[in-house]
Motif scaffolding. Structure first.
Motif, PDB file in Angstrom:
ATOM      1  N   PHE A   1       6.136   5.794 -89.417  1.00 34.08           N
ATOM      2  CA  PHE A   1       5.999   5.969 -87.969  1.00 34.08           C
ATOM      3  C   PHE A   1       7.181   5.285 -87.292  1.00 34.08           C
ATOM      4  CE2 PHE A   1       1.368   6.062 -89.154  1.00 34.08           C
ATOM      5  CZ  PHE A   1       1.179   7.401 -88.864  1.00 34.08           C
ATOM      6  N   THR A   2       8.067   6.068 -86.695  1.00 34.50           N
ATOM      7  CA  THR A   2       9.253   5.504 -86.036  1.00 34.50           C
ATOM      8  C   THR A   2       9.143   5.528 -84.525  1.00 34.50           C
ATOM      9  OG1 THR A   2      10.344   7.671 -86.114  1.00 34.50           O
ATOM     10  CG2 THR A   2      10.723   6.175 -87.961  1.00 34.50           C
ATOM     11  N   GLY A   3       8.059   6.118 -84.017  1.00 35.02           N
ATOM     12  CA  GLY A   3       7.873   6.150 -82.575  1.00 35.02           C
ATOM     13  C   GLY A   3       7.293   4.850 -82.054  1.00 35.02           C
ATOM     14  N   SER A   4       7.097   4.812 -80.759  1.00 32.20           N
ATOM     15  CA  SER A   4       6.548   3.607 -80.137  1.00 32.20           C
ATOM     16  C   SER A   4       5.089   3.435 -80.533  1.00 32.20           C
ATOM     17  CB  SER A   4       6.679   3.694 -78.613  1.00 32.20           C
ATOM     18  OG  SER A   4       5.964   4.823 -78.126  1.00 32.20           O
ATOM     19  N   GLY A   5       4.666   2.192 -80.563  1.00 37.93           N
ATOM     20  CA  GLY A   5       3.304   1.888 -80.933  1.00 37.93           C
ATOM     21  C   GLY A   5       2.747   0.734 -80.135  1.00 37.93           C
ATOM     22  N   SER A   6       1.460   0.590 -80.170  1.00 34.74           N
ATOM     23  CA  SER A   6       0.808  -0.524 -79.486  1.00 34.74           C
ATOM     24  C   SER A   6      -0.429  -0.916 -80.263  1.00 34.74           C
ATOM     25  CB  SER A   6       0.426  -0.136 -78.051  1.00 34.74           C
ATOM     26  OG  SER A   6      -0.513   0.923 -78.051  1.00 34.74           O
ATOM     27  N   GLU A   7      -0.792  -2.170 -80.153  1.00 31.82           N
ATOM     28  CA  GLU A   7      -1.974  -2.689 -80.826  1.00 31.82           C
ATOM     29  C   GLU A   7      -2.863  -3.348 -79.790  1.00 31.82           C
ATOM     30  OE1 GLU A   7      -2.615  -6.222 -83.900  1.00 31.82           O
ATOM     31  OE2 GLU A   7      -1.615  -4.508 -84.845  1.00 31.82           O
ATOM     32  N   SER A   8      -4.115  -3.012 -79.795  1.00 35.23           N
ATOM     33  CA  SER A   8      -5.062  -3.581 -78.840  1.00 35.23           C
ATOM     34  C   SER A   8      -6.160  -4.327 -79.587  1.00 35.23           C
ATOM     35  CB  SER A   8      -5.674  -2.479 -77.974  1.00 35.23           C
ATOM     36  OG  SER A   8      -6.375  -1.552 -78.771  1.00 35.23           O
ATOM     37  N   LEU A   9      -6.713  -5.306 -78.926  1.00 34.68           N
ATOM     38  CA  LEU A   9      -7.798  -6.113 -79.485  1.00 34.68           C
ATOM     39  C   LEU A   9      -9.000  -6.007 -78.565  1.00 34.68           C
ATOM     40  CD1 LEU A   9      -8.933  -8.221 -81.479  1.00 34.68           C
ATOM     41  CD2 LEU A   9      -7.920  -9.991 -80.026  1.00 34.68           C
ATOM     42  N   ILE A  10     -10.112  -5.579 -79.117  1.00 37.00           N
ATOM     43  CA  ILE A  10     -11.360  -5.460 -78.366  1.00 37.00           C
ATOM     44  C   ILE A  10     -12.356  -6.424 -78.992  1.00 37.00           C
ATOM     45  CG2 ILE A  10     -13.203  -3.909 -77.634  1.00 37.00           C
ATOM     46  CD1 ILE A  10     -11.259  -1.589 -78.041  1.00 37.00           C
ATOM     47  N   VAL A  11     -12.899  -7.301 -78.173  1.00 37.45           N
ATOM     48  CA  VAL A  11     -13.829  -8.301 -78.702  1.00 37.45           C
ATOM     49  C   VAL A  11     -15.227  -8.062 -78.147  1.00 37.45           C
ATOM     50  CG1 VAL A  11     -12.031 -10.033 -79.025  1.00 37.45           C
ATOM     51  CG2 VAL A  11     -13.294  -9.969 -76.873  1.00 37.45           C
ATOM     52  N   ALA A  12     -16.207  -8.416 -78.936  1.00 36.90           N
ATOM     53  CA  ALA A  12     -17.612  -8.387 -78.528  1.00 36.90           C
ATOM     54  C   ALA A  12     -18.157  -9.799 -78.681  1.00 36.90           C
ATOM     55  CB  ALA A  12     -18.397  -7.401 -79.374  1.00 36.90           C
ATOM     56  N   ARG A  13     -18.775 -10.306 -77.613  1.00 35.89           N
ATOM     57  CA  ARG A  13     -19.292 -11.684 -77.621  1.00 35.89           C
ATOM     58  C   ARG A  13     -20.817 -11.667 -77.634  1.00 35.89           C
ATOM     59  NH1 ARG A  13     -15.018 -11.681 -73.855  1.00 35.89           N
ATOM     60  NH2 ARG A  13     -13.221 -12.938 -74.553  1.00 35.89           N
ATOM     61  N   GLN A  14     -21.355 -12.478 -78.517  1.00 34.24           N
ATOM     62  CA  GLN A  14     -22.811 -12.638 -78.582  1.00 34.24           C
ATOM     63  C   GLN A  14     -23.170 -13.911 -77.822  1.00 34.24           C
ATOM     64  OE1 GLN A  14     -25.003 -14.127 -82.175  1.00 34.24           O
ATOM     65  NE2 GLN A  14     -25.622 -11.956 -82.305  1.00 34.24           N
ATOM     66  N   LEU A  15     -23.934 -13.755 -76.747  1.00 31.09           N
ATOM     67  CA  LEU A  15     -24.281 -14.887 -75.890  1.00 31.09           C
ATOM     68  C   LEU A  15     -25.687 -15.383 -76.196  1.00 31.09           C
ATOM     69  CD1 LEU A  15     -22.877 -13.589 -72.464  1.00 31.09           C
ATOM     70  CD2 LEU A  15     -21.738 -15.002 -74.190  1.00 31.09           C
TER      71      LEU A  15
ATOM     72  N   ARG B   1      13.405   0.653 -83.134  1.00 32.25           N
ATOM     73  CA  ARG B   1      12.891  -0.631 -82.653  1.00 32.25           C
ATOM     74  C   ARG B   1      11.791  -1.164 -83.563  1.00 32.25           C
ATOM     75  NH1 ARG B   1      10.877  -0.558 -76.611  1.00 32.25           N
ATOM     76  NH2 ARG B   1       9.564   1.071 -77.510  1.00 32.25           N
ATOM     77  N   GLN B   2      10.968  -0.259 -84.077  1.00 35.25           N
ATOM     78  CA  GLN B   2       9.878  -0.664 -84.956  1.00 35.25           C
ATOM     79  C   GLN B   2       9.563   0.495 -85.901  1.00 35.25           C
ATOM     80  OE1 GLN B   2       8.157  -3.665 -85.049  1.00 35.25           O
ATOM     81  NE2 GLN B   2       7.030  -2.921 -86.814  1.00 35.25           N
ATOM     82  N   VAL B   3       9.395   0.181 -87.175  1.00 31.00           N
ATOM     83  CA  VAL B   3       9.002   1.184 -88.158  1.00 31.00           C
ATOM     84  C   VAL B   3       7.750   0.684 -88.857  1.00 31.00           C
ATOM     85  CG1 VAL B   3       9.633   2.505 -90.206  1.00 31.00           C
ATOM     86  CG2 VAL B   3      11.386   1.930 -88.509  1.00 31.00           C
ATOM     87  N   ARG B   4       6.737   1.519 -88.870  1.00 31.23           N
ATOM     88  CA  ARG B   4       5.483   1.173 -89.547  1.00 31.23           C
ATOM     89  C   ARG B   4       5.250   2.166 -90.669  1.00 31.23           C
ATOM     90  NH1 ARG B   4       4.792   0.586 -84.034  1.00 31.23           N
ATOM     91  NH2 ARG B   4       4.006  -1.444 -83.320  1.00 31.23           N
ATOM     92  N   TYR B   5       4.877   1.651 -91.849  1.00 29.04           N
ATOM     93  CA  TYR B   5       4.644   2.504 -93.006  1.00 29.04           C
ATOM     94  C   TYR B   5       3.144   2.612 -93.264  1.00 29.04           C
ATOM     95  CZ  TYR B   5       9.618   1.754 -93.814  1.00 29.04           C
ATOM     96  OH  TYR B   5      10.978   1.695 -93.669  1.00 29.04           O
TER      97      TYR B   5
END
Length: 668
Positions: free
Chosen positions: A290-304, A271-275
């Motif tokens: 990498f031929t297994g499953s993967g996920s990408e997350s986004l973490i944001v920091a906000r300066q108020l 389904r997805q290959v990452r080199y």
């Protein structure tokens, strides 16, 4: 497959392991008080890659190791310097370029160096000495292997033929997978060209062998990055479907230099290959798919930020506003279930956890990553299906979102490269000039005006790179004009011929390295050290069998020669020199009945074995003169002696076919 080339590998120091220089102690007889002694070590490195001129990198200072007492014996170890961290800081990793399709030079993985020791008492210089030139490589080995391979990794393991990877051979490779091998030319003779040779096996089991790439201008002690992926080799353009292929490197005569690596084409759907390419422990870059499953997350920091809205604010007004948003992306991937050599790959995956650099291959660039996973399970006896996972963080923080198309290249102001820092080429193994001169550096300039590009842009003049300027013949670069030429080194081999008929014994053979065969631009010490290394390389059992002789088992004559001046009792007119006797294994074999410069022989010679030889010196009267005792053929010598005494040479080896064993007494 090509025939194997004959090469002689040479060792290099590993920058991730200790690189120790031991400076001999100052004589305790001359300097009994050790408190004021100082040991300094100057470290010199080339001004640029493959330069023949060196510059002082730094000066290190160390204290002498405290003397050690063993019963009545006191030993002095001198001073120790570890150059590993210093030299490692001068080297850099050499990741392949994005989309690299040609062989490239990794000029930052190796560097030559030499050191100069200076010994002081307080601020007064006692003496100085040069150490031979060495070469350091950006790599290391584990502690379990350090004792065996610390100084012989490149001669006993890679042997000048292995590619710099622990990746298991015979793994699958995908059609779009970038794959690279790194090869080090730490051997002689140095090839003039590197030919990347490929043998493919098609789905109809026929084979085809061809040269995929060629690179000229090869230099010794240099690492080369070779693309060996399917696309880089053009395998998809062949008339038939490739099933598997082998790659190796050959010289200009189509003689094989390297080991052979095998790849099996893998077209399995995922389904997805990452080199990911990462730096391995040997300084090269390996690829993992990498031929297994993967996920990408986004973490944001906000300066108020707070702001005053006034007393007549509108409903759209806000007392708090976002001043800055910083995003951090994380990638979690599963390795996938290996189709080939699962246990070997599980072992090899440990390389990822020791790596210092990671790059994710995307459609437009190589994105640097940092690993967040800190533990790994290298072995699980109950495991049936092998799989692992790992989490990475994108190293570059994000401030905005975008998803733009890839633009075609924009025409730029035309530039080119001009040569700089011309110098004679030297062979990294022999140290001699090669009749060729080359530019060590290239400077970028504008073609239309001839001005240097701003900012000033400079790079090494390496084969296969843009603007490379080849070498040219120059009369001042003849081998005989090398600044320092080696002196002749000659001596009997330590190995004896074996396999002689009954009644005969094998002899050693004379190994001679003629003067001028090796050289150096830095010092006579370095030139002679290269010749000495060549002598040791010839001192093998195979050469002894080839060049040694079979002789009758004849005892070796034992003799004594007194080179001290004087009359029949050693009197010189003012003082006396010794008259000597020789005892063999506690039995006198040469009496002290004569004082003569002629050799006096024992009645019986020595058969092969190990002996204790005592030299008893006697004086007819006082005053007495100092003297020394030597056995030249065994390279044995006493310290300076004086007075009536007996000096012992213990465990003196004697072999059939040895030269006469002559003991020499001489003035000190």
């Amino acid at each position: 497959m090509d025939y194997l080339a004959s090469i002689t590998p040479k060792d290099l120091a590993l920058s991730k392991n200790p690189i120790i220089v031991n400076v001999d102690p100052v004589s305790p007889a001359t300097f009994p008080v050790r408190a004021g002694l100082r040991y300094l070590l100057d470290v010199y490195t080339p001004k640029f890659f493959q330069a023949s001129e060196y510059a002082l990198l730094t000066t290190l200072e160390a204290s002498e190791e405290p003397p050690k007492n063993f019963a009545v014996v006191v030993t002095y170890a001198g001073a120790y310097f570890d150059l590993a961290e210093l030299l490692h800081s001068q080297l850099m990793s050499c990741p392949p370029a994005f989309g690299q399709q040609v062989i490239s030079v990794c000029d930052t993985l190796t560097s030559s160096f030499y050191t100069k020791a200076r010994r002081f008492e307080g601020e007064t210089l006692i003496d100085e000495s040069l150490f031979p030139t060495g070469t350091v490589f950006r790599a290391g080995i584990g502690p379990a292997d350090y004792a065996d391979f610390q100084a012989t990794f490149f001669t006993r393991y890679t042997e000048g033929r292995k590619f710099l990877t622990y990746k298991p051979d015979g793994l699958g490779i995908r059609p779009d997978q970038p794959e690279f091998l790194t090869f080090l030319t730490n051997f002689s003779p140095t090839p003039a060209e590197l030919h990347l040779r490929v043998q493919v096996q098609f789905d109809d089991f026929t084979r085809q062998t061809f040269t995929a790439q060629t690179l000229a201008g090869i230099t010794a002690m240099t690492a080369y990055c070779i693309p060996v992926g399917v696309q880089a080799l053009g395998l998809m353009d062949l008339a038939k479907t490739v099933q598997r292929y082998e790659v190796w490197l050959s010289n200009e005569n189509e003689e094989r230099l390297s080991e052979t690596r095998t790849y099996i084409l893998d077209t399995t759907h995922h389904r997805q290959v990452r080199y990911l390419i990462f730096e391995n422990s040997l300084g090269a870059f390996d690829t993992i798919a990498f031929t297994g499953s993967g996920s990408e997350s986004l973490i944001v920091a906000r300066q108020l930020a707070d702001r005053f809205t006034g007393f007549d604010f509108l409903p759209t007004s806000s007392e708090q506003v976002i001043n800055r948003v910083t995003g951090e992306r994380q990638l979690s991937v599963a390795f996938g279930y290996p189709a080939h050599q699962a246990k070997a790959q599980r072992e090899w995956w440990q390389e990822l956890y020791f790596s210092e650099q990671f790059y994710l291959i995307t459609d437009r660039e190589m994105i640097p990553l940092l690993p967040l996973t800190e533990s790994y399970l290298p072995l699980d006896d109950a495991e049936t299906l092998i799989n692992r996972s790992m989490t990475f963080r994108y190293t570059n923080a994000e401030r905005s979102y975008s998803k733009l198309p890839i633009l075609p290249p924009v025409p730029a102001r035309p530039t080119s490269w001009r040569g700089d820092a011309p110098a004679c080429e030297t062979n990294a193994v022999t140290g001699l000039r090669t009749n060729l001169k080359r530019y060590g550096l290239l400077v970028k300039y504008y073609l239309d005006t001839g001005e240097d590009v701003k900012p000033y842009t400079q790079k090494p003049n390496n084969p296969g790179t843009e603007g490379y300027i080849g070498s040219w013949i120059s009369a001042d670069c003849a081998p005989g004009l090398t600044t320092f030429l080696s002196e002749e080194i000659s001596g009997m081999s330590s190995y004896m011929k074996v396999g002689c008929p009954n009644g005969y014994v094998g002899t050693r053979w004379m190994i001679t390295i003629p003067a001028g065969v090796y050289g150096s631009e830095s010092s006579q010490t370095d030139a002679n050290a290269r010749a000495q290394a060549a002598w040791f390389a010839l001192d093998t059992q195979n050469n002894a069998n080839l060049y040694g002789s079979c002789v009758l088992a004849t005892p070796i004559p034992l003799g004594l020669r007194n080179d001290c001046p004087g009359d029949g009792i050693g009197f010189t007119g003012a003082a006396y020199n010794p008259i000597a006797a020789v005892r063999k294994n506690e039995v006198e074999v040469i009496a002290n009945t004569a004082y003569s410069i002629d050799v006096r022989y024992a009645a019986a010679g020595l058969i092969a074995g190990t002996y204790t030889l005592d030299i008893k010196a006697s004086f007819a009267s006082a005053p007495t003169l100092p003297y020394k005792v030597r056995i030249p053929t065994k390279n044995l010598s006493s310290p300076i002696l004086n007075g009536n005494q007996t000096f012992r040479f213990a465990n003196v080896p004697v072999a059939w076919g040895d030269d006469e064993l002559i003991i020499v007494i001489e003035p000190a």
